[in-house]
Enzyme design. Sequence first.
Site, short mmCIF file in Angstrom:
data_model
loop_
_atom_site.label_atom_id
_atom_site.label_comp_id
_atom_site.label_asym_id
_atom_site.label_seq_id
_atom_site.Cartn_x
_atom_site.Cartn_y
_atom_site.Cartn_z
N GLY A 152 0.81 -1.21 0.00
CA GLY A 152 0.00 0.00 0.00
C GLY A 152 0.84 1.26 0.00
O GLY A 152 0.34 2.36 -0.20
N ARG A 153 2.13 1.07 0.28
CA ARG A 153 3.00 2.24 0.28
C ARG A 153 4.42 1.87 -0.12
O ARG A 153 5.39 2.44 0.37
CB ARG A 153 3.00 2.89 1.66
CG ARG A 153 3.39 1.97 2.80
CD ARG A 153 3.70 2.79 4.00
NE ARG A 153 4.02 1.98 5.16
CZ ARG A 153 4.51 2.50 6.27
NH1 ARG A 153 4.72 3.79 6.35
NH2 ARG A 153 4.77 1.73 7.28
N LYS A 178 10.03 2.19 0.00
CA LYS A 178 8.94 2.16 0.99
C LYS A 178 8.57 3.59 1.35
O LYS A 178 9.43 4.37 1.74
CB LYS A 178 9.40 1.38 2.22
CG LYS A 178 8.35 1.18 3.29
CD LYS A 178 8.81 0.17 4.33
CE LYS A 178 7.86 0.08 5.52
NZ LYS A 178 8.29 -0.91 6.51
N ARG A 186 14.67 -0.32 0.49
CA ARG A 186 14.85 -1.58 1.20
C ARG A 186 15.40 -2.63 0.25
O ARG A 186 14.99 -2.71 -0.92
CB ARG A 186 13.52 -2.04 1.78
CG ARG A 186 13.59 -3.38 2.48
CD ARG A 186 12.44 -3.61 3.42
NE ARG A 186 11.15 -3.63 2.76
CZ ARG A 186 9.99 -3.67 3.42
NH1 ARG A 186 9.98 -3.67 4.74
NH2 ARG A 186 8.85 -3.69 2.77
N ARG A 237 5.98 -13.11 0.82
CA ARG A 237 5.58 -13.29 2.22
C ARG A 237 4.66 -14.50 2.35
O ARG A 237 4.11 -14.96 1.35
CB ARG A 237 4.81 -12.03 2.69
CG ARG A 237 5.55 -10.73 2.42
CD ARG A 237 4.57 -9.54 2.38
NE ARG A 237 5.22 -8.31 1.89
CZ ARG A 237 5.56 -7.28 2.65
NH1 ARG A 237 5.28 -7.29 3.93
NH2 ARG A 237 6.15 -6.22 2.13
N ASP A 279 1.59 -11.37 6.91
CA ASP A 279 2.12 -10.57 5.80
C ASP A 279 3.50 -10.02 6.15
O ASP A 279 4.18 -9.47 5.29
CB ASP A 279 1.18 -9.41 5.44
CG ASP A 279 0.70 -8.66 6.67
OD1 ASP A 279 0.05 -9.28 7.51
OD2 ASP A 279 1.00 -7.46 6.79
N ASN A 280 3.91 -10.17 7.40
CA ASN A 280 5.24 -9.71 7.81
C ASN A 280 6.17 -10.88 8.08
O ASN A 280 7.13 -10.75 8.83
CB ASN A 280 5.13 -8.80 9.04
CG ASN A 280 4.42 -7.50 8.72
OD1 ASN A 280 4.51 -7.00 7.59
ND2 ASN A 280 3.71 -6.95 9.68
N ASP A 316 9.84 -5.95 8.02
CA ASP A 316 8.91 -4.97 8.59
C ASP A 316 9.26 -4.58 10.02
O ASP A 316 8.80 -5.19 10.98
CB ASP A 316 7.45 -5.44 8.53
CG ASP A 316 6.48 -4.27 8.75
OD1 ASP A 316 6.91 -3.21 9.26
OD2 ASP A 316 5.29 -4.42 8.41
N1 LIG Z 1 0.50 5.01 4.87
C1 LIG Z 1 0.03 3.93 4.26
N2 LIG Z 1 -0.65 4.04 3.10
C2 LIG Z 1 -1.13 2.96 2.47
N3 LIG Z 1 -0.98 1.72 2.91
C3 LIG Z 1 -0.31 1.53 4.06
C4 LIG Z 1 0.22 2.63 4.79
N4 LIG Z 1 0.83 2.13 5.88
C5 LIG Z 1 0.69 0.80 5.84
N5 LIG Z 1 0.01 0.42 4.74
C6 LIG Z 1 -0.33 -0.93 4.33
O1 LIG Z 1 -0.94 -1.60 5.41
C7 LIG Z 1 -0.54 -2.98 5.45
C8 LIG Z 1 0.02 -3.34 6.80
O2 LIG Z 1 1.04 -2.46 7.15
P1 LIG Z 1 2.39 -2.86 7.83
O3 LIG Z 1 2.67 -1.85 8.85
O4 LIG Z 1 2.46 -4.30 8.13
O5 LIG Z 1 3.40 -2.75 6.58
P2 LIG Z 1 4.44 -1.71 6.17
O6 LIG Z 1 5.24 -1.31 7.34
O7 LIG Z 1 3.86 -0.63 5.37
O8 LIG Z 1 5.28 -2.50 5.15
P3 LIG Z 1 6.22 -3.76 5.07
O9 LIG Z 1 5.53 -4.96 5.61
O10 LIG Z 1 6.39 -3.82 3.61
O11 LIG Z 1 7.46 -3.42 5.82
C9 LIG Z 1 0.46 -3.15 4.32
O12 LIG Z 1 -0.23 -3.70 3.25
C10 LIG Z 1 0.90 -1.74 4.02
O13 LIG Z 1 1.28 -1.58 2.68
MG LIG Z 2 4.03 -5.04 6.80
#
Ligand SMILES: Nc1ncnc2c1ncn2[C@@H]1O[C@H](COP(=O)(O)OP(=O)(O)OP(=O)(O)O)[C@@H](O)[C@H]1O
Ligand SMILES: [Mg+2]
EC number: 2.7.7.-
Length: 493
Positions: free
Chosen positions: A96-97, A117, A180, A187, A258-259, A268
């Site tokens: 999502g980001r 990221k 990254r 995953r 997912d992590n 993550d």
């Molecule tokens: N600011 C944001 N905008 C859109 N989607 C987000 C945002 N923050 C988190 N997400 C999405 O929410 C979900 C869960 O977030 P999580 O904190 O596990 O992941 P993350 O830290 O963004 O990424 P990763 O697991 O890739 O390190 C993921 O699909 C992530 O892409």
């Molecule tokens: Mg994550």
Amino acid sequence: MTDNHTTPEAGWNFDNSYARLSPSFYTALNPTPVRSPKLVLLNESLAATLGLRVESLQSKDGVAVLAGNLIPGGAMPLAQAYAGHQFGHFNRLGDGRAILLGEQLTPQGERFDIQLKGSGPTPYSRRGDGRAAMGPMLREYIISEAMHALGIATTRSLAVVSTGESIFRETELPGAVLTRVAASHVRVGTFQYIAQWGTDEELRTLADYVLQRHYPEIDAAGEENRYLQLLKEVIKRQAALIAQWQLVGFIHGVMNTDNMAISGETIDYGPCAFMDAYDPATVFSSIDTQGRYAYGNQPYIGGWNLTRFAETLLPLLHDDEEQAIKLAEGALADYEALFQREWLAGMRAKLGLFNEESEDEALIETLLDMMKKNRADYTNTFRALTLNKPEESALFGSPEFASWHQLWQARVGRQKEPLTASQELMRSSNPAVIPRNHRVEEALEAAVERDDYSVMERLLAVLATPFAHAPDQVEYCALSSDAAGPYRTFCGT
Ligand SMILES: Nc1ncnc2c1ncn2[C@@H]1O[C@H](COP(=O)(O)OP(=O)(O)OP(=O)(O)O)[C@@H](O)[C@H]1O
Ligand SMILES: [Mg+2]
């Protein structure tokens, strides 16, 4: 933005094997450009490993690539689709980001995902803005690199760029993009996504892809049931990984499926932290109110996540579902013993033990019990034993510790290896420095609030050699003067 602008001087050498999979695995998409990118951290040694030239990465075009404003030649940017059990609840997710630029082929012939990221919204963003704040991205950089230096499998951090844009969380925060680097970003949740919304054929494609990329020995061996072997190997790597976390007191904080990376790397660094006082119930994430991801629960959650992974593989394990379940259960049954073996081996090393004796587990448990009762610092207790300065441990002085210490010294003395070898083993198994919360916070505060990166640079330098036990590291062993407990300011997203 200039598309497919070539920057050959930087050393980008992309292949895009993930993009060659079925489009249901991802969405092809460029990062969203940011207003005024500025490079604030660059990992020069990692750049060299990747075959990238530092000056080029620091140039205007180089920074533009790290910000997502310029697509290097050969890259095929995409957002990956995945699902995941978040705190036990199944959700459809995806990057999502984040945007995968492509896979960098290194001069040594290795392949690494290069992912940005905080790179803007994607079709998987749901209600999110697709962005990341500077604090958490610097935090991910610091802790992932510290984990790497501790010898623990992890995604790595190549760079952090400030975007010149604000993002809005509870307050207005400076935005950032983290580059990254990972063996891959596949995953458990990627398998869950395909198992739920894809075809069996796509599932097989994904499993074959992962076998080829991360488990080539199984791929080459032509094993009878290669998917069962895959399951067994993923279980083995996760058991080893989580044992490593436990041994250094690392709390991941958000072990959603997912992590959990299929490669066996830690991924993550959201609300993660290192435990200070030893207590299995320690939780750092403010949203983990039930303690699901507490330190002491991590091995169990690892098994829970692996069970979700095994479920996705059922159609590949056997045509008959009952048989498939039996095979999966057989593989999963080994997880606990695999974890315990790794953990025990690591604990023996931490205590300078080369061989095995039946009383070792009791010796270890007694030490941990004393640490828990006295709220002794986990890292510093092992450091005090390593340096043979028990008086520096919070346990020192009690009769219980004195008798434990005697038992331990006798145990060490019964080995055929000389005492010096034992001490050496302890030095290389017990870090002097870990990224302590107050030190990380201090570095983040200087960087984010005052644009002063010198505190962070020093911290990163110290964390790069955690087993040095050097005099200039001593100040980084100290606990926070205000032992108020978990620091949450910069945790989370
Ligand atoms: N600011 C944001 N905008 C859109 N989607 C987000 C945002 N923050 C988190 N997400 C999405 O929410 C979900 C869960 O977030 P999580 O904190 O596990 O992941 P993350 O830290 O963004 O990424 P990763 O697991 O890739 O390190 C993921 O699909 C992530 O892409
Ligand atoms: Mg994550």
